[in-house]
Write a protein that holds these residues in place. Structure first.
Motif, PDB file in Angstrom:
ATOM      1  N   ASP A 203       0.828  -1.213   0.000  1.00 24.29           N
ATOM      2  CA  ASP A 203       0.000   0.000   0.000  1.00 24.29           C
ATOM      3  C   ASP A 203       0.860   1.260   0.000  1.00 24.29           C
ATOM      4  O   ASP A 203       0.561   2.235  -0.698  1.00 24.29           O
ATOM      5  CB  ASP A 203      -0.939   0.024   1.201  1.00 24.29           C
ATOM      6  N   LEU A 204       1.950   1.240   0.765  1.00 24.40           N
ATOM      7  CA  LEU A 204       2.855   2.388   0.776  1.00 24.40           C
ATOM      8  C   LEU A 204       3.574   2.543  -0.561  1.00 24.40           C
ATOM      9  O   LEU A 204       3.777   3.660  -1.037  1.00 24.40           O
ATOM     10  CB  LEU A 204       3.869   2.273   1.910  1.00 24.40           C
ATOM     11  N   ILE A 205       3.947   1.418  -1.162  1.00 22.62           N
ATOM     12  CA  ILE A 205       4.578   1.458  -2.486  1.00 22.62           C
ATOM     13  C   ILE A 205       3.606   2.092  -3.479  1.00 22.62           C
ATOM     14  O   ILE A 205       3.980   2.960  -4.275  1.00 22.62           O
ATOM     15  CB  ILE A 205       5.000   0.046  -2.953  1.00 22.62           C
TER      16      ILE A 205
ATOM     17  N   TYR B  23      -0.036   5.380  -7.371  1.00 22.42           N
ATOM     18  CA  TYR B  23      -0.945   4.296  -7.781  1.00 22.42           C
ATOM     19  C   TYR B  23      -0.812   3.947  -9.261  1.00 22.42           C
ATOM     20  O   TYR B  23      -1.738   3.448  -9.878  1.00 22.42           O
ATOM     21  CB  TYR B  23      -2.399   4.637  -7.409  1.00 22.42           C
ATOM     22  N   ARG B  24       0.362   4.148  -9.814  1.00 25.88           N
ATOM     23  CA  ARG B  24       0.589   3.866 -11.236  1.00 25.88           C
ATOM     24  C   ARG B  24       0.525   2.378 -11.547  1.00 25.88           C
ATOM     25  O   ARG B  24       0.133   1.996 -12.640  1.00 25.88           O
ATOM     26  CB  ARG B  24       1.917   4.455 -11.669  1.00 25.88           C
TER      27      ARG B  24
ATOM     28  N   ALA C  51      12.025  -4.539   1.119  1.00 25.37           N
ATOM     29  CA  ALA C  51      12.788  -3.574   1.911  1.00 25.37           C
ATOM     30  C   ALA C  51      11.873  -2.820   2.872  1.00 25.37           C
ATOM     31  O   ALA C  51      12.243  -2.545   4.015  1.00 25.37           O
ATOM     32  CB  ALA C  51      13.512  -2.590   0.995  1.00 25.37           C
ATOM     33  N   GLN C  52      10.655  -2.535   2.435  1.00 27.55           N
ATOM     34  CA  GLN C  52       9.696  -1.849   3.304  1.00 27.55           C
ATOM     35  C   GLN C  52       9.255  -2.751   4.453  1.00 27.55           C
ATOM     36  O   GLN C  52       9.123  -2.300   5.587  1.00 27.55           O
ATOM     37  CB  GLN C  52       8.491  -1.357   2.504  1.00 27.55           C
ATOM     38  N   VAL C  53       9.042  -4.028   4.174  1.00 22.82           N
ATOM     39  CA  VAL C  53       8.693  -4.983   5.233  1.00 22.82           C
ATOM     40  C   VAL C  53       9.832  -5.050   6.254  1.00 22.82           C
ATOM     41  O   VAL C  53       9.598  -4.991   7.470  1.00 22.82           O
ATOM     42  CB  VAL C  53       8.389  -6.384   4.653  1.00 22.82           C
TER      43      VAL C  53
ATOM     44  N   LEU D  22      15.819   2.461   1.325  1.00 26.04           N
ATOM     45  CA  LEU D  22      16.166   1.481   0.296  1.00 26.04           C
ATOM     46  C   LEU D  22      15.018   1.278  -0.680  1.00 26.04           C
ATOM     47  O   LEU D  22      15.221   1.179  -1.892  1.00 26.04           O
ATOM     48  CB  LEU D  22      16.567   0.146   0.927  1.00 26.04           C
ATOM     49  N   ALA D  23      13.786   1.250  -0.173  1.00 28.16           N
ATOM     50  CA  ALA D  23      12.627   1.101  -1.056  1.00 28.16           C
ATOM     51  C   ALA D  23      12.555   2.262  -2.044  1.00 28.16           C
ATOM     52  O   ALA D  23      12.309   2.070  -3.237  1.00 28.16           O
ATOM     53  CB  ALA D  23      11.338   1.012  -0.239  1.00 28.16           C
TER      54      ALA D  23
END
Length: 144
Positions: free
Chosen positions: A32-34, A40-41, A65-67, A115-116
Motif C-alpha cells: 500500500d505504501l509502495i 498508484y501507477r 525492503a519496506q517490510v 532502500l525502497a
C-alpha cells in the motif's frame, strides 16, 4: 494484493523476525505504501504483471525492503504512527532517534524505507513529470 510473498522475502533477507501469520499484513501494508509513493501507477496500469520483468523485480525488492524497515523499526504501528526515530529516555540518558538528519525528516518521510525509495527510483514509477509524447519514455508510461 501484496507485491511480495514470504518465499520471495526469505530469498532476499532470510527468515523475518515476525510470525508467518503476520507476514501477509506487513507485506500488504508495505505494498500500500509502495502504491502511494508511486501515485498508484501500478494499479492504474492494470497490475504489476503488465510491467517489464526488471520493474517487477525492483518493485518486489522495494516491498521487501519496506517490510524489513517495518520489522527493524518496531513494527507497522510504530512506523505508520510517525514514532520512528522519535528517540527515547532511560533514566538520565536520552537517545535521539533523529540521527544525522537532525530531525529534518517529516513523519511521512520516516514511514518509507530509504532502500525502497532508492529501488523505486530506478523504475520510473516515481516520476513527477507530466505525461507527454516523449518517444524516450518507458512504454508503460502511457498506461496511466
Amino acid at each position: 494484493m501484496a507485491y511480495i510473498t514470504l518465499e520471495e522475502y526469505v530469498e532476499l533477507y532470510g527468515q523475518p523476525a515476525i510470525s508467518e501469520a503476520d507476514f501477509p499484513v506487513y507485506a500488504s501494508q508495505a505494498s500500500d505504501l509502495i502504491d502511494s509513493i508511486t501515485q498508484y501507477r501500478i494499479i492504474q496500469a492494470g497490475g504489476l504483471n503488465v510491467f517489464p520483468p526488471l520493474v517487477q523485480q525492483l518493485v518486489a525488492k522495494a516491498t521487501a525492503a519496506q517490510v524489513l524497515y517495518f520489522i527493524q523499526n518496531g513494527g507497522i504501528e510504530t512506523v505508520l504512527s510517525g514514532q520512528t526515530g522519535a528517540g527515547y529516555t532511560v533514566g538520565k540518558v536520552h537517545i535521539d532517534g533523529a540521527g544525522a538528519s537532525g530531525g529534518a525528516q517529516t513523519a511521512a518521510q520516516m514511514m518509507i524505507s530509504p532502500l525502497a525509495v532508492t529501488l523505486l527510483e530506478q523504475t520510473g514509477l516515481m516520476e513527477r513529470r507530466i505525461r507527454c509524447l516523449d518517444p524516450y519514455q518507458p512504454p508503460y508510461y502511457g498506461t496511466w
